[in-house]
Design an enzyme around this catalytic site. Structure first.
Site, PDB file in Angstrom:
ATOM      1  N   GLU A 145     -16.468  -8.075  -6.277  1.00 53.16           N
ATOM      2  CA  GLU A 145     -16.758  -8.706  -7.576  1.00 53.16           C
ATOM      3  C   GLU A 145     -15.868  -9.935  -7.787  1.00 53.16           C
ATOM      4  O   GLU A 145     -14.653  -9.857  -7.630  1.00 53.16           O
ATOM      5  CB  GLU A 145     -16.546  -7.720  -8.725  1.00 53.16           C
ATOM      6  CG  GLU A 145     -16.837  -8.400 -10.068  1.00 53.16           C
ATOM      7  CD  GLU A 145     -16.684  -7.503 -11.292  1.00 53.16           C
ATOM      8  OE1 GLU A 145     -16.519  -6.279 -11.142  1.00 53.16           O
ATOM      9  OE2 GLU A 145     -16.710  -8.063 -12.405  1.00 53.16           O
ATOM     10  N   HIS A 204     -15.655   3.127  -6.942  1.00 45.55           N
ATOM     11  CA  HIS A 204     -15.251   2.180  -7.977  1.00 45.55           C
ATOM     12  C   HIS A 204     -13.725   2.002  -7.979  1.00 45.55           C
ATOM     13  O   HIS A 204     -12.990   2.920  -8.317  1.00 45.55           O
ATOM     14  CB  HIS A 204     -15.712   2.725  -9.333  1.00 45.55           C
ATOM     15  CG  HIS A 204     -15.376   1.869 -10.498  1.00 45.55           C
ATOM     16  ND1 HIS A 204     -14.435   2.239 -11.430  1.00 45.55           N
ATOM     17  CD2 HIS A 204     -15.862   0.664 -10.891  1.00 45.55           C
ATOM     18  CE1 HIS A 204     -14.366   1.298 -12.361  1.00 45.55           C
ATOM     19  NE2 HIS A 204     -15.207   0.334 -12.065  1.00 45.55           N
ATOM     20  N   HIS A 208      -8.271  -5.601 -10.755  1.00 50.67           N
ATOM     21  CA  HIS A 208      -9.381  -5.589 -11.716  1.00 50.67           C
ATOM     22  C   HIS A 208      -9.219  -6.623 -12.825  1.00 50.67           C
ATOM     23  O   HIS A 208     -10.162  -7.321 -13.190  1.00 50.67           O
ATOM     24  CB  HIS A 208      -9.537  -4.203 -12.355  1.00 50.67           C
ATOM     25  CG  HIS A 208     -10.594  -4.185 -13.400  1.00 50.67           C
ATOM     26  ND1 HIS A 208     -10.348  -4.419 -14.732  1.00 50.67           N
ATOM     27  CD2 HIS A 208     -11.924  -4.000 -13.295  1.00 50.67           C
ATOM     28  CE1 HIS A 208     -11.469  -4.365 -15.412  1.00 50.67           C
ATOM     29  NE2 HIS A 208     -12.457  -4.108 -14.561  1.00 50.67           N
ATOM     30  N   ASP A 230     -12.552  -5.676  -6.795  1.00 46.82           N
ATOM     31  CA  ASP A 230     -12.518  -6.684  -7.852  1.00 46.82           C
ATOM     32  C   ASP A 230     -11.516  -7.727  -7.392  1.00 46.82           C
ATOM     33  O   ASP A 230     -10.399  -7.380  -6.984  1.00 46.82           O
ATOM     34  CB  ASP A 230     -12.044  -6.080  -9.173  1.00 46.82           C
ATOM     35  CG  ASP A 230     -13.038  -5.084  -9.757  1.00 46.82           C
ATOM     36  OD1 ASP A 230     -14.234  -5.410  -9.814  1.00 46.82           O
ATOM     37  OD2 ASP A 230     -12.597  -3.989 -10.149  1.00 46.82           O
TER      38      ASP A 230
HETATM   39  O1  G3P Z   1     -18.444  -4.019 -11.086  1.00 45.30           O
HETATM   40  C1  G3P Z   1     -19.039  -2.848 -11.511  1.00 45.30           C
HETATM   41  C2  G3P Z   1     -18.085  -2.221 -12.421  1.00 45.30           C
HETATM   42  O2  G3P Z   1     -16.884  -2.121 -11.699  1.00 45.30           O
HETATM   43  C3  G3P Z   1     -17.944  -3.148 -13.601  1.00 45.30           C
HETATM   44  O3  G3P Z   1     -16.964  -2.789 -14.391  1.00 45.30           O
HETATM   45  O4  G3P Z   1     -14.953  -3.595 -15.439  1.00 45.30           O
HETATM   46  O5  G3P Z   1     -14.832  -1.817 -13.703  1.00 45.30           O
HETATM   47  O6  G3P Z   1     -15.287  -4.157 -13.054  1.00 45.30           O
HETATM   48  P1  G3P Z   1     -15.442  -3.117 -14.112  1.00 45.30           P
HETATM   49 CA    CA Z   2     -15.956  -4.200 -10.849  1.00 43.75          CA
END
Ligand code: G3P
Ligand code: CA
Length: 326
Positions: free
Chosen positions: A145, A13, A55, A42
């Site tokens: 993403e 992540h 992000h 992201d």
């Molecule tokens: O995309 C999965 C997870 O990363 C979603 O939360 O806010 O960290 O992008 P975020």
């Molecule tokens: Ca994400």
């Protein structure tokens, strides 16, 4: 020779973000070395339409933009990435995430005032991962993403097309098994599937309705049988918040679980919940190992987004050696 990806998968992540500032290239190299199956990107666009790995739609929480360009905030006080050229973004120093109080969100992680980090482009990050795949004989994948597609559209940009162009240029159309595409916005995912005819698997992210994500989708409905029937028409899986699966402990100390995973898997949807953090455990969970045991051994998810890919990888290796996954 490259190793086949086993399920469940480890998704780093924002990279190995438990150890190095999120979405920096060192954090991605570390995640690769730690055995992540996929590394997350992201993506937002710069003013000149270049996909960068960031992000937030804002720059101030993870870079020194407020010091470097103090007059460039919008009326809401935020520094929007879409207002900055790639050359300007390249000049920023990236750092560990700070909260609105100016303090590190995770105070025991990498020091926020240290290091010489940058915000990478998506193309630069793909080159790094592809290079490591070659030198380390791996096939670590991308998990991209699309952030805030409605905002980008309102600024005259199509973030879906911009990302697909980079993936195409880097040859990923020929190896779609090394990519997942994810978005909180269902309209963008339907557009990818039905209009852009993408070859890549799609993951419908599920937010909490209170978060104000950039989408009109009804996240409560998406978690129902009827909602998941709909998701299965355009996506290959879901990415729920882990607390949409685990609600806490009842009076007897038993884990309270929803039916979301079984409902989704019954419809052929993979389930990749987020975010598994060893330094930020949900209520009622006493260790990271307990959290992983609940989601892998008991619930049987197909993968997890984690800031700690090493711990998650090691847990799964041990599980595969000594026990049987559900
Ligand atoms: O995309 C999965 C997870 O990363 C979603 O939360 O806010 O960290 O992008 P975020
Ligand atoms: Ca994400």
């Amino acid at each position: 020779m490259t190793a086949a990806v086993l399920s469940p998968i480890v998704i780093a992540h924002r990279g190995a973000s438990g150890y190095l500032p999120e979405h920096t290239l060192p954090a991605k190299a570390m995640a690769h070395a730690m055995g992540a199956d996929f590394i997350e990107q992201d993506v937002v666009l710069t003013k000149d339409g270049i996909p960068i790995v960031l992000h937030d739609i804002y720059l101030e929480s993870t870079t020194d933009v407020a010091q470097r360009f103090p007059t460039r905030a919008r009326a809401d006080g935020r520094f929007y990435a879409i207002d900055f050229s790639l050359a300007e973004v390249r000049s920023l120093r990236a750092h560990e995430r700070l909260g609105s109080d100016g303090k590190a969100v995770y105070p025991n992680r990498f020091p926020a005032d240290s290091g010489d980090f940058r915000v990478p482009t998506l193309a630069e990050e793909i080159d790094l991962i592809s290079g490591l795949n070659r030198s380390r004989k791996r096939s670590t994948g991308l998990y991209v993403e699309f952030k805030a597609p409605l905002l980008h559209r309102s600024e005259g940009h199509d973030i879906a097309v911009a990302v697909l162009q980079v993936l195409h240029a880097k040859g990923y159309d020929q190896r779609p098994e090394q990519v997942f595409l994810q978005c909180f916005d269902d309209v963008t995912l339907r557009y990818l599937r039905h209009d852009l005819n993408t070859v890549f698997p799609l993951i419908q992210l599920i937010a909490d309705p209170s978060w104000g994500e950039d989408s009109a989708v009804d996240y409560t409905f998406l978690q129902t049988a009827a909602g998941l029937d709909e998701v299965a028409r355009y996506a290959d899986g879901i990415g729920p918040w882990l607390q949409q699966i685990y609600l806490g402990r009842d009076a007897q100390g038993q884990a309270e679980l929803t039916e979301l995973v079984s409902l989704a898997q019954a419809r052929g949807l993979q389930v990749h919940p987020y975010t598994f953090r060893a330094d930020d455990l949900p209520a009622g969970i006493d260790s990271f190992t307990s959290l992983l045991a609940l989601f892998f051994d008991e619930i049987g998810v197909d993968g997890v987004f984690t800031d700690f890919p090493d711990l998650t990888h090691d847990y799964l290796q041990d599980l595969r050696r000594h026990r049987v996954l559900p």
